[in-house]
Design an enzyme around this catalytic site. Sequence first.
Site, mmCIF file in Angstrom:
data_model
loop_
_atom_site.group_PDB
_atom_site.id
_atom_site.type_symbol
_atom_site.label_atom_id
_atom_site.label_comp_id
_atom_site.label_asym_id
_atom_site.label_seq_id
_atom_site.Cartn_x
_atom_site.Cartn_y
_atom_site.Cartn_z
ATOM 1 N N GLU A 127 0.682 -1.222 0.109
ATOM 2 C CA GLU A 127 -0.135 0.068 -0.065
ATOM 3 C C GLU A 127 0.868 1.292 -0.089
ATOM 4 O O GLU A 127 0.684 2.006 0.855
ATOM 5 C CB GLU A 127 -1.164 0.086 1.216
ATOM 6 C CG GLU A 127 -2.016 -1.135 1.041
ATOM 7 C CD GLU A 127 -2.878 -1.291 2.561
ATOM 8 O OE1 GLU A 127 -2.607 -0.519 3.130
ATOM 9 O OE2 GLU A 127 -3.387 -2.438 2.210
ATOM 10 N N ASN A 168 2.310 -5.040 -3.192
ATOM 11 C CA ASN A 168 0.730 -5.425 -3.020
ATOM 12 C C ASN A 168 -0.033 -4.140 -2.777
ATOM 13 O O ASN A 168 0.429 -3.201 -1.872
ATOM 14 C CB ASN A 168 0.781 -6.510 -1.619
ATOM 15 C CG ASN A 168 -0.697 -7.026 -1.408
ATOM 16 O OD1 ASN A 168 -1.244 -7.568 -2.476
ATOM 17 N ND2 ASN A 168 -1.258 -7.013 -0.287
ATOM 18 N N HIS A 204 -10.094 -6.317 -2.277
ATOM 19 C CA HIS A 204 -11.021 -5.859 -1.446
ATOM 20 C C HIS A 204 -12.442 -5.172 -2.177
ATOM 21 O O HIS A 204 -12.271 -3.999 -2.162
ATOM 22 C CB HIS A 204 -10.776 -5.043 -0.300
ATOM 23 C CG HIS A 204 -9.702 -5.691 0.600
ATOM 24 N ND1 HIS A 204 -10.119 -7.001 1.347
ATOM 25 C CD2 HIS A 204 -8.429 -5.493 0.804
ATOM 26 C CE1 HIS A 204 -8.979 -7.367 1.970
ATOM 27 N NE2 HIS A 204 -8.049 -6.340 1.609
ATOM 28 N N GLU A 233 -6.141 -10.856 -1.294
ATOM 29 C CA GLU A 233 -6.823 -10.510 -0.074
ATOM 30 C C GLU A 233 -8.264 -10.354 -0.492
ATOM 31 O O GLU A 233 -9.203 -9.521 -0.138
ATOM 32 C CB GLU A 233 -6.324 -9.077 0.516
ATOM 33 C CG GLU A 233 -4.909 -9.095 0.842
ATOM 34 C CD GLU A 233 -4.688 -7.789 1.690
ATOM 35 O OE1 GLU A 233 -5.421 -7.297 2.233
ATOM 36 O OE2 GLU A 233 -3.354 -7.842 1.692
ATOM 37 N N ASP A 235 -12.168 -10.172 -0.869
ATOM 38 C CA ASP A 235 -13.601 -10.207 -0.038
ATOM 39 C C ASP A 235 -14.571 -9.355 -0.942
ATOM 40 O O ASP A 235 -13.921 -8.464 -1.630
ATOM 41 C CB ASP A 235 -13.428 -10.258 1.404
ATOM 42 C CG ASP A 235 -12.606 -8.904 1.805
ATOM 43 O OD1 ASP A 235 -12.478 -7.879 1.074
ATOM 44 O OD2 ASP A 235 -12.323 -8.891 3.074
#
Length: 315
Positions: A127, A168, A204, A233, A235
């Site tokens: 990030e 990432n 996300h 990751e 979701d």
Amino acid sequence: MRTHAAARGKFIGAALATSPLANETSYRTIAATEFSQVTAENAMKWESTEPNQGQFTFSGADTIVNFATQNNQQVHGHTLIWHQQTPGWVQGLSASAMRTAIQNHISQVVGRYADNPAVTSWDVVNEVFDDNGGWRTSFWYNTLGQSFVADAFRAARAADPDARLCINDYNVEGINAKSTAMYNLVSSLRQQGVPVDCVGFQGHLAIQYGFPSDIQQNMQRFADLGVQVRVTELDIRMQMPRDSSKDTTQATYYRNVINACNAVTACAGVTIWGFTDKYSWVPDTFSGQGAALIYDENYQQKPAYTAVHDALAGG
Ligand code: G3I
């Protein structure tokens, strides 16, 4: 799911939390049988592994790695350099002391698992961009400028020459200002010989914001730089309460992500950020939202599970 993923040469992964892993049979059984790859949701972060300078604690990290070893799973190390869950003592260091702390932390944490065949990759930096594509003005950036990124990758390579080293981020699944900034950085770092092997798209997503329909095209442009890509990751949250129409949309989004990875040779696999709605960061962060995962709170498979399973199994 893991059998079907393996038949395609891909992994299907989940982030794991140490407490339910220790305490709940259903959690442990699903984690072991359905997934071929695991990521520590929190246990490998700096605050967990080096809470005080020079004092390393690996109990949680080892729990995850041992579980993976027992179940023939790969571990993706997460994460070495991030602006969250990093102790205050790091944040206040001078530039030269911060550089030394980065070297030491990466050397100790990556070095611990360098000879462990389960641990195959790391999120080296996480990030570093704002959504507009500018650099995030984190304490890393404010103290060191952009140099911390190359330094961290070089330290990770030195600590484990065989690990796949990833950058990432979130909101980089489609083609946009942020993913283009990441693309330009990865391209430039590789031209300078910095060992960036892999790009992680966190994934996300939220059904109310629509699906990034150019995800496959975006993955492919990174692949064309010569890096591996992966979804790290995934979701897909919704406004609560759940209903069958939202479940159907969510299942479609999950299927779309698996299909995109299936279609890109350089995509190694997809990791879901947990698997049961019983344990998810979403409700704590986005008030009124939740149900982002593929099993419900009672470990029952949702339509999203079937979508992921069938997308992995399908021709
Ligand atoms: O361990 C403490 C516990 O001792 C304390 O009593 C409790 C009270 O709040 O907090 C516990 O720590 C929590 C920790 O998770 C472990 O459960 C923190 O408050 C909580 O903020 C932390 O949240 C994690 C979050 O990262 C931190 O930013 C989430 O579990 C984790 O899912 C989330 O994961 C991140 C990825 O690492 C990077 N990408 C985004 C993703 C979602 O935010």
